[in-house]
Design a protein around this motif. Structure first.
Motif, short mmCIF file in Angstrom:
data_model
loop_
_atom_site.label_atom_id
_atom_site.label_comp_id
_atom_site.label_asym_id
_atom_site.label_seq_id
_atom_site.Cartn_x
_atom_site.Cartn_y
_atom_site.Cartn_z
N UNK A 460 0.83 -1.20 0.00
CA UNK A 460 0.00 0.00 0.00
C UNK A 460 0.87 1.26 0.00
N UNK A 461 2.11 1.14 0.43
CA UNK A 461 3.03 2.27 0.42
C UNK A 461 3.57 2.50 -0.99
N UNK A 462 4.02 3.72 -1.25
CA UNK A 462 4.52 4.04 -2.59
C UNK A 462 5.78 3.24 -2.89
N UNK A 463 5.93 2.86 -4.14
CA UNK A 463 7.08 2.05 -4.54
C UNK A 463 8.40 2.76 -4.29
N UNK A 464 8.45 4.06 -4.51
CA UNK A 464 9.73 4.76 -4.37
C UNK A 464 10.14 4.86 -2.90
N UNK A 465 9.18 5.00 -1.99
CA UNK A 465 9.53 4.99 -0.57
C UNK A 465 9.96 3.59 -0.13
N UNK A 466 9.25 2.58 -0.61
CA UNK A 466 9.63 1.21 -0.30
C UNK A 466 11.04 0.91 -0.81
#
Length: 751
Positions: A460-466
């Motif tokens: 559910x978190x953004x890919x770039x933050x992950x």
């Protein structure tokens, strides 16, 4: 001209500049904006008013905004004069040889809020002059010449002088300011023969070459909605509608990354790794920079000049399928409206464009959505850029994380504590889980690992933050780290897979090969690029089909590196690759090429010194480090390396000043403190070593080496009781360590 003279001149490349100024060159696949405008007149007229159309122009009375009426200015004791005559526009200023010269302006560069001017210095090189024209209205402080990089040393000896590589148009700017650019770099003579289909960012920069489209139109084969003749379709496919009394519009139809593929490359901080084509997947064209320090603050807000994409990919808007033209007119580039109706396309006005939500008077600056959720940062002295992460202000974390917040950008006289209390009084829940974790992750805090991996695993978190957090897990090697990496190597996201590969560097190469082997044929060029980087030294360990597959991957990687061979960083990357393959001679050649391009490029100087050290030539290592010290005295890495040189010479006393300086620079890290403390203790200054380690522990908590060494030094200083709090911390991060267990047992016996 006699034939023999012509032949001699042709081979005397070093004496005769046969490379032309960057220019238009016809490409059969590109038809030009004028041809497009014959059918798309409204779009052409809109584009002609855009920043894209004015990104680069030939000098003329209409295109030149600066005051060239014999205007003289002085910055840092260098006098520059701007003049014009029938022959064109001219700048008289300090050149590379520290002599005053007159240069002709070849092109304008940009339009508003500032305009720069491009100067030809030979060898096909255009340079962006570092005194720019502020094209804002006079009432806003504009209509003046101003100095870019006013706080930097921009003398001819500095890498920031306008004639040096950092201001080179061909390598650093051209591909995003002109259409269908070909750098035409000659690595032997370090010259350019750069060409483009159109001087500015025209129709085919975004849509791709139009020849097939025009042919289909003229032949009657064009069928609207089926086959256009273009390889990409940039129209929005997803729309948003209000339904069921929901306050936020619901997405309908499939989303597409077509606009990110076309727009993202020039609106992001990245490295080119493939053919630039708006029809190609972004990650097959570019290696996007993650949310790293110092490009972004710990909470993801923009810090350095990173443009738009890295911010936008963090947002809930991107997650929902919002794309560029939901907010921007595709051809003018401007936002569709200048007020809150831009946001209330999807956010119900009755809930969001009211004082109960904004807590500011309707119509005021504080009630504008963008001022809270897209705060602006000024770059290049006058250029305000809005953050596209659409974040919620969190002044509660500003002091702790050293981050700005939208509230105090306006309420400058107030503290972040005041802003935090004010927001809390509105009953606003403004937690920033990512910012808290990332701040700890950047410090290599072992106790952050579990929340890091939990965040990474939550799709559910953004890919770039992950991906950003995943890339940092490699600094905390553990079984959990390895398990998380292996899981995310199968992610659907190119960014996440790439980060997983990058984080695997701590795994021994043989085992790394086992888990990365399948990614040799990954569909994404950016993932393959990182896989090649991690496996470059393994070709001698494989055979048969594996050898063929790995060799193919590394050949592609070499071609990716060659794209940036005209930049010092590109050559430095080639040197690292050569070293990973055990080719010292090739590495040395690449480092020397990097220093030919930019003699003061600190990373290359450090690599060269280290290479000389590994070859046993300490004299050349010292000479190189001394050169690096002059080039970048503010570099902690250089100070630390020079300190290590003196340690190798067994002159610890000389080393101490350099090691100490390394701990005081902006790029300091925990290792610098550790080495400095060990050196202090070896010279008998154990109290000083304790102070150094305590300071390091405050900055980088929960680091095993720092804690165990601090405990040992406190014990040695007969301050055992003072060590207990640190031992307690150590027992949390390394409960099964034999030394920790022994000390805890002794502490219990003594009590």
């Amino acid at each position: 001209m006699p034939l023999i003279v012509a032949i001699l001149l042709m081979f005397m490349g070093a004496a005769v500049d046969v490379y032309a100024i960057p220019r238009i060159q016809n490409d059969d696949n590109f038809v030009g904006s004028k041809r497009c405008g014959q059918c798309h007149q409204q779009e052409l007229q809109q584009w002609q008013k855009s920043h894209h159309a004015k990104s680069m122009m030939l000098p003329s009375a209409e295109s030149m905004l600066g005051d060239f009426e014999n205007k003289e200015v002085s910055f840092k004791n260098v006098v520059t004069r701007f003049t014009q005559n029938e022959g064109g526009y001219f700048i008289t200023t300090q050149g590379a040889a520290n002599k005053t010269q007159t240069y002709k302006v070849e092109y304008t560069f940009g339009y508003t809020p500032l305009q720069q001017y491009l100067i030809n210095i030979g060898d096909g090189k255009l340079q962006a002059f570092d005194i720019a024209w502020d094209s804002r209205p006079k009432a806003e402080g504009g209509q003046r010449w101003f100095k870019l990089l006013p706080n930097e040393d921009t003398s001819p000896e500095s890498p920031f002088h306008w004639t040096r590589q950092t201001q080179n148009w061909n390598s650093r700017c051209a591909e995003c300011h002109s259409t269908n650019l070909n750098k035409g770099y000659n690595p032997i003579y370090r010259r350019y023969d750069t060409t483009f289909s159109e001087v500015n960012v025209a129709c085919e920069s975004c849509h791709g070459g139009g020849n097939k489209h025009v042919s289909m139109i003229t032949s009657g084969k064009y069928k609207k909605g089926t086959e256009s003749g273009f390889d990409t379709q940039l129209k929005q496919t997803r729309n948003f509608v209000f339904e069921d009394k929901k306050a936020i519009a619901v997405p309908k139809r499939e989303s597409t990354d077509a606009q990110i593929n076309a727009c993202g490359g020039c609106h992001s901080r990245r490295q080119v790794v493939g053919d630039i084509n708006p029809a190609n997947n972004y990650h097959d064209q570019y290696l996007l920079r993650l949310l790293d320090d110092p490009l972004y603050y710990a909470d993801g807000q923009i810090q350095d000049e990173v443009f738009v994409l890295g911010s936008f990919l963090q947002s809930k808007m991107h997650k929902a399928g919002v794309t560029c033209t939901n907010c921007h007119n595709a051809h003018t580039g401007e936002v569709k409206t200048q007020d809150n109706t831009l946001c209330t396309q999807c956010h119900l006005p009755a809930k969001y464009d009211v004082e109960q939500h904004t807590h500011h008077k309707k119509g005021s600056q504080g009630a504008q959505c963008v001022n809270c959720h897209m705060p602006a940062t000024t770059y290049m002295e006058v250029d305000d850029r809005r953050d596209h992460s659409f974040s919620v202000p969190t002044p509660q974390l500003s002091d702790k994380l050293k981050t700005p917040n939208a509230c105090n950008r306006c309420h400058k006289a107030q503290s972040s504590e005041w802003s935090a209390k004010t927001i809390e009084s509105w009953d606003k829940e403004t937690t920033d889980y990512y910012g808290r974790i990332n701040a700890k992750a950047r410090k290599g805090d072992v106790l952050a690992l579990r929340p890091m991996t939990a965040f990474v695993d939550d799709e559910r978190n953004s890919d770039i933050k992950r991906a950003t957090l995943l890339s940092l897990t490699g600094t905390v090697p553990s079984r959990l780290t390895a398990e998380t990496i292996q899981k995310q190597l199968r992610s659907d996201s190119e960014l996440v897979r790439r980060a997983a590969v990058a984080a695997s560097g701590f795994i021994p190469l043989q085992h790394r090969w086992t888990i990365l082997k399948e990614l040799i044929a990954d569909p994404s060029a950016s993932v393959r690029h990182e896989a090649a980087n991690q496996l470059a030294g393994y070709t001698q360990q494989v055979q048969g089909a594996d050898y063929i597959a790995l060799s193919k991957l590394l050949r592609e990687y070499e071609q990716q590196l060659l794209i940036s061979q005209d930049m010092p960083g590109g050559q430095a990357a080639m040197a690292v690759y050569a070293l990973n393959q055990g080719d010292v001679e090739r590495a040395l050649d690449a480092i020397n090429k990097a220093l030919e391009i930019e003699p003061d490029f600190a990373p290359a100087l450090l690599n060269l010194a280290d290479l000389y050290r590994s070859m046993g030539d300490e004299t050349k290592a010292k000479d190189t480090l001394e050169r690096a010290m002059i080039a970048a005295p503010d570099s902690g890495a250089i100070q630390h390396s020079f300190g290590l040189y003196w340690i190798r010479q067994k002159e610890i006393n000389k080393a101490l000043s350099y090691l100490k300086a390394a701990t005081e620079r902006d790029d300091r890290n925990s290792r610098y403190f550790y080495v400095y403390a060990v050196a202090q203790e070896s010279e008998g200054d154990i109290d000083g070593a304790v102070v150094t380690l305590k300071e390091a522990n405050k900055i980088w908590p929960n680091q095993y080496d720092l804690l165990i060494t601090l405990i040992m030094y406190l014990e040695k200083s007969n301050k055992v009781s003072e060590s207990w709090s640190y031992l307690s911390n150590l027992s949390v991060i390394a409960p099964n360590d034999p030394e920790v267990k022994r000390r805890i047992a002794e502490m219990r016996r003594s009590n």
